[in-house]
Write a protein that holds these residues in place. Structure first.
Motif, mmCIF file in Angstrom:
data_model
loop_
_atom_site.group_PDB
_atom_site.id
_atom_site.type_symbol
_atom_site.label_atom_id
_atom_site.label_comp_id
_atom_site.label_asym_id
_atom_site.label_seq_id
_atom_site.Cartn_x
_atom_site.Cartn_y
_atom_site.Cartn_z
ATOM 1 N N ARG A 222 0.977 -1.364 0.087
ATOM 2 C CA ARG A 222 0.070 0.186 -0.202
ATOM 3 C C ARG A 222 0.858 1.316 0.273
ATOM 4 N NH1 ARG A 222 -4.074 -0.314 4.256
ATOM 5 N NH2 ARG A 222 -5.590 -0.856 2.508
ATOM 6 N N VAL B 157 -3.890 -3.898 -4.798
ATOM 7 C CA VAL B 157 -3.848 -3.788 -3.398
ATOM 8 C C VAL B 157 -5.116 -3.954 -2.712
ATOM 9 C CG1 VAL B 157 -3.245 -1.915 -1.570
ATOM 10 C CG2 VAL B 157 -1.823 -2.117 -3.692
ATOM 11 N N GLU C 233 -5.918 -6.788 0.199
ATOM 12 C CA GLU C 233 -6.642 -6.359 1.249
ATOM 13 C C GLU C 233 -7.829 -7.169 1.659
ATOM 14 O OE1 GLU C 233 -8.166 -2.498 3.988
ATOM 15 O OE2 GLU C 233 -7.781 -2.114 1.845
#
Length: 161
Positions: A95, A111, A115
Motif C-alpha cells: 500500500r 492492493v 486487502e
C-alpha cells in the motif's frame, strides 16, 4: 419416524459444522466470490514479488511468498495476519509503495484485492502441501497457460522450503 429424522438432522448438522471448521482451518473461502490465493493473489505475487521472495531459493527480508502458509512465518514475523488486514505487513508495504522495490508498484485494484483476501481470512482454494515441492503448477496456472500459451507459470522451489 421423527426420532430417525432428528438423528439424521443432527448428523447432517454435525457434518456441516465439521466441514465449515475444517475449511476455515485451511483458509478456504466462505463466500462464493471470495478471492483465493491460487486464483487471485498468487498471480500478482508471482508477477511482482516471487523473484525476490521465493524463486531460486531467494527469500529477501526472510519471507517466502510462494505459499500462503509460508507468509504466516517470516524472519521478522508474519507477512499476513488472516482476518486482520491492517496488521498485515505485506499489505502495509504494498500500500505504501515500499514494495516491490524493483519494478512498478501494485495497482490500487491489486492492493484492494490483497486487502480483501487478507480480511476474509486469506482463503486458499485447497490445502497446501506440507513441504514445498521443487515445482509448483497449480490448476489455475494450467488454465492460464492454456489460455495464454505462456509457459512462464512454472516456478522452481527449493526442496528445503
Amino acid at each position: 419416524m421423527s426420532s430417525a429424522r432428528a438423528t439424521l438432522g443432527s448428523w447432517v448438522m454435525a457434518v456441516g459444522v465439521s466441514l465449515h471448521v475444517a475449511m476455515a482451518a485451511v483458509g478456504a473461502p466462505t463466500a462464493p466470490n471470495a478471492p483465493t490465493f491460487e486464483r487471485d493473489i498468487r498471480p500478482i505475487l508471482k508477477a511482482q514479488c516471487f523473484q525476490c521472495h521465493g524463486e531460486s531459493g531467494k527469500t529477501k527480508g526472510g519471507i517466502d511468498l510462494r505459499l500462503r502458509r509460508l507468509m504466516l512465518h517470516g524472519d521478522d514475523g508474519p507477512a499476513i495476519v488472516p482476518g486482520k488486514a491492517s496488521e498485515s505487513r505485506l499489505l502495509q508495504l504494498v500500500r505504501s509503495g515500499e514494495m516491490p522495490k524493483d519494478g512498478k508498484p501494485l495497482s490500487p485494484a491489486q492492493v484492494q484485492l490483497i486487502e480483501r483476501w487478507i480480511s476474509l481470512g486469506a482463503p486458499t482454494a485447497r490445502p497446501e502441501p506440507e513441504t514445498a515441492p521443487d515445482f509448483v503448477i497449480t490448476a489455475e496456472d494450467r488454465k492460464s497457460t492454456r489460455l495464454s500459451s505462456s509457459h512462464s507459470s512454472v516456478s522452481r522451489m527449493p526442496s528445503s522450503a
